[in-house]
Write a protein that holds these residues in place. Structure first.
Motif, PDB file in Angstrom:
ATOM      1  N   UNK A  23       5.935   1.056   4.651  1.00  0.00           N
ATOM      2  CA  UNK A  23       7.323   0.665   4.847  1.00  0.00           C
ATOM      3  C   UNK A  23       8.237   1.851   5.050  1.00  0.00           C
ATOM      4  N   UNK A  24       9.443   1.581   5.528  1.00  0.00           N
ATOM      5  CA  UNK A  24      10.359   2.658   5.894  1.00  0.00           C
ATOM      6  C   UNK A  24      10.866   3.487   4.721  1.00  0.00           C
ATOM      7  N   UNK A  25      10.749   2.980   3.507  1.00  0.00           N
ATOM      8  CA  UNK A  25      11.223   3.725   2.348  1.00  0.00           C
ATOM      9  C   UNK A  25      10.133   4.562   1.694  1.00  0.00           C
ATOM     10  N   UNK A  26       8.921   4.526   2.215  1.00  0.00           N
ATOM     11  CA  UNK A  26       7.816   5.292   1.637  1.00  0.00           C
ATOM     12  C   UNK A  26       8.073   6.785   1.777  1.00  0.00           C
ATOM     13  N   UNK A  27       7.895   7.484   0.685  1.00  0.00           N
ATOM     14  CA  UNK A  27       8.144   8.930   0.657  1.00  0.00           C
ATOM     15  C   UNK A  27       6.922   9.669   0.114  1.00  0.00           C
ATOM     16  N   UNK A  28       6.776  10.911   0.525  1.00  0.00           N
ATOM     17  CA  UNK A  28       5.743  11.782  -0.012  1.00  0.00           C
ATOM     18  C   UNK A  28       6.084  12.054  -1.473  1.00  0.00           C
ATOM     19  N   UNK A  29       5.120  11.877  -2.349  1.00  0.00           N
ATOM     20  CA  UNK A  29       5.342  12.140  -3.764  1.00  0.00           C
ATOM     21  C   UNK A  29       4.186  11.656  -4.614  1.00  0.00           C
ATOM     22  N   UNK A  30       4.259  11.929  -5.906  1.00  0.00           N
ATOM     23  CA  UNK A  30       3.173  11.552  -6.818  1.00  0.00           C
ATOM     24  C   UNK A  30       2.883  10.055  -6.825  1.00  0.00           C
ATOM     25  N   UNK A  31       3.910   9.223  -6.713  1.00  0.00           N
ATOM     26  CA  UNK A  31       3.696   7.772  -6.711  1.00  0.00           C
ATOM     27  C   UNK A  31       2.828   7.353  -5.529  1.00  0.00           C
ATOM     28  N   UNK A  32       3.087   7.927  -4.371  1.00  0.00           N
ATOM     29  CA  UNK A  32       2.294   7.600  -3.184  1.00  0.00           C
ATOM     30  C   UNK A  32       0.847   8.060  -3.350  1.00  0.00           C
ATOM     31  N   UNK A  33       0.660   9.212  -3.968  1.00  0.00           N
ATOM     32  CA  UNK A  33      -0.702   9.720  -4.197  1.00  0.00           C
ATOM     33  C   UNK A  33      -1.469   8.774  -5.125  1.00  0.00           C
ATOM     34  N   UNK A  34      -0.829   8.403  -6.235  1.00  0.00           N
ATOM     35  CA  UNK A  34      -1.483   7.501  -7.198  1.00  0.00           C
ATOM     36  C   UNK A  34      -1.801   6.168  -6.538  1.00  0.00           C
ATOM     37  N   UNK A  35      -0.858   5.635  -5.760  1.00  0.00           N
ATOM     38  CA  UNK A  35      -1.082   4.368  -5.053  1.00  0.00           C
ATOM     39  C   UNK A  35      -2.304   4.462  -4.149  1.00  0.00           C
ATOM     40  N   UNK A  36      -2.400   5.535  -3.371  1.00  0.00           N
ATOM     41  CA  UNK A  36      -3.536   5.679  -2.461  1.00  0.00           C
ATOM     42  C   UNK A  36      -4.848   5.854  -3.217  1.00  0.00           C
ATOM     43  N   UNK A  37      -4.819   6.578  -4.332  1.00  0.00           N
ATOM     44  CA  UNK A  37      -6.033   6.739  -5.132  1.00  0.00           C
ATOM     45  C   UNK A  37      -6.479   5.404  -5.725  1.00  0.00           C
ATOM     46  N   UNK A  38      -5.537   4.608  -6.222  1.00  0.00           N
ATOM     47  CA  UNK A  38      -5.882   3.303  -6.783  1.00  0.00           C
ATOM     48  C   UNK A  38      -6.410   2.354  -5.705  1.00  0.00           C
ATOM     49  N   UNK A  39      -5.762   2.362  -4.544  1.00  0.00           N
ATOM     50  CA  UNK A  39      -6.255   1.524  -3.444  1.00  0.00           C
ATOM     51  C   UNK A  39      -7.642   1.982  -2.991  1.00  0.00           C
ATOM     52  N   UNK A  40      -7.838   3.294  -2.918  1.00  0.00           N
ATOM     53  CA  UNK A  40      -9.155   3.816  -2.545  1.00  0.00           C
ATOM     54  C   UNK A  40     -10.224   3.365  -3.519  1.00  0.00           C
ATOM     55  N   UNK A  41      -9.929   3.459  -4.813  1.00  0.00           N
ATOM     56  CA  UNK A  41     -10.885   3.021  -5.835  1.00  0.00           C
ATOM     57  C   UNK A  41     -11.157   1.528  -5.730  1.00  0.00           C
ATOM     58  N   UNK A  42     -10.116   0.745  -5.450  1.00  0.00           N
ATOM     59  CA  UNK A  42     -10.305  -0.707  -5.306  1.00  0.00           C
ATOM     60  C   UNK A  42     -11.200  -1.028  -4.108  1.00  0.00           C
TER      61      UNK A  42
END
Length: 115
Positions: free
Chosen positions: A88-107
């Motif tokens: 989405x347009x509000x997505x920003x580079x940061x720790x939250x995005x990293x954690x989200x991608x790691x959790x999605x990757x694990x899923x």
């Protein structure tokens, strides 16, 4: 999530291209090629996961881990808070995005292993 991300990139091209520029994909040709290719890969993997492909789930997990590493690299290069074009347009580079991608990757990897 993958399908949402792909559709968003196609609907909001300006924001998606801004995200691509954060990671060094600049210029009309490189920026356009990158967001179109990434959108296609996300949609292809989303379809594969939806029909139960373990290979697609494993590849989706690998993509999420690669994107997490890319976000970390951007943070280390001083781009924390820059648009990432992730979800989405509000997505920003940061720790939250990293954690989200790691959790999605694990899923996705769990789906590939468990079936």
């Amino acid at each position: 999530m993958l399908a949402f991300s792909a559709i968003w990139k196609l609907v909001d091209q300006k924001a998606a291209k801004a995200g691509m520029e954060t990671f060094g994909f600049t210029g009309a040709l490189m920026g356009n090629a990158t967001w179109i290719l990434l959108s296609m890969v996300e949609m292809f993997l989303a379809a594969g996961v939806a029909i139960g492909s373990r290979v697609a789930a494993a590849l989706a997990g690998a993509l999420m881990f690669l994107l997490a590493a890319t976000l970390v690299s951007a943070m280390l290069n001083g781009r924390n808070g820059a648009p990432c074009g992730c979800f989405g347009p509000k997505s920003k580079v940061g720790p939250t995005a990293v954690v989200r991608d790691l959790l999605l990757g694990a899923a996705f990897v769990a789906v590939a292993v468990i079936g």
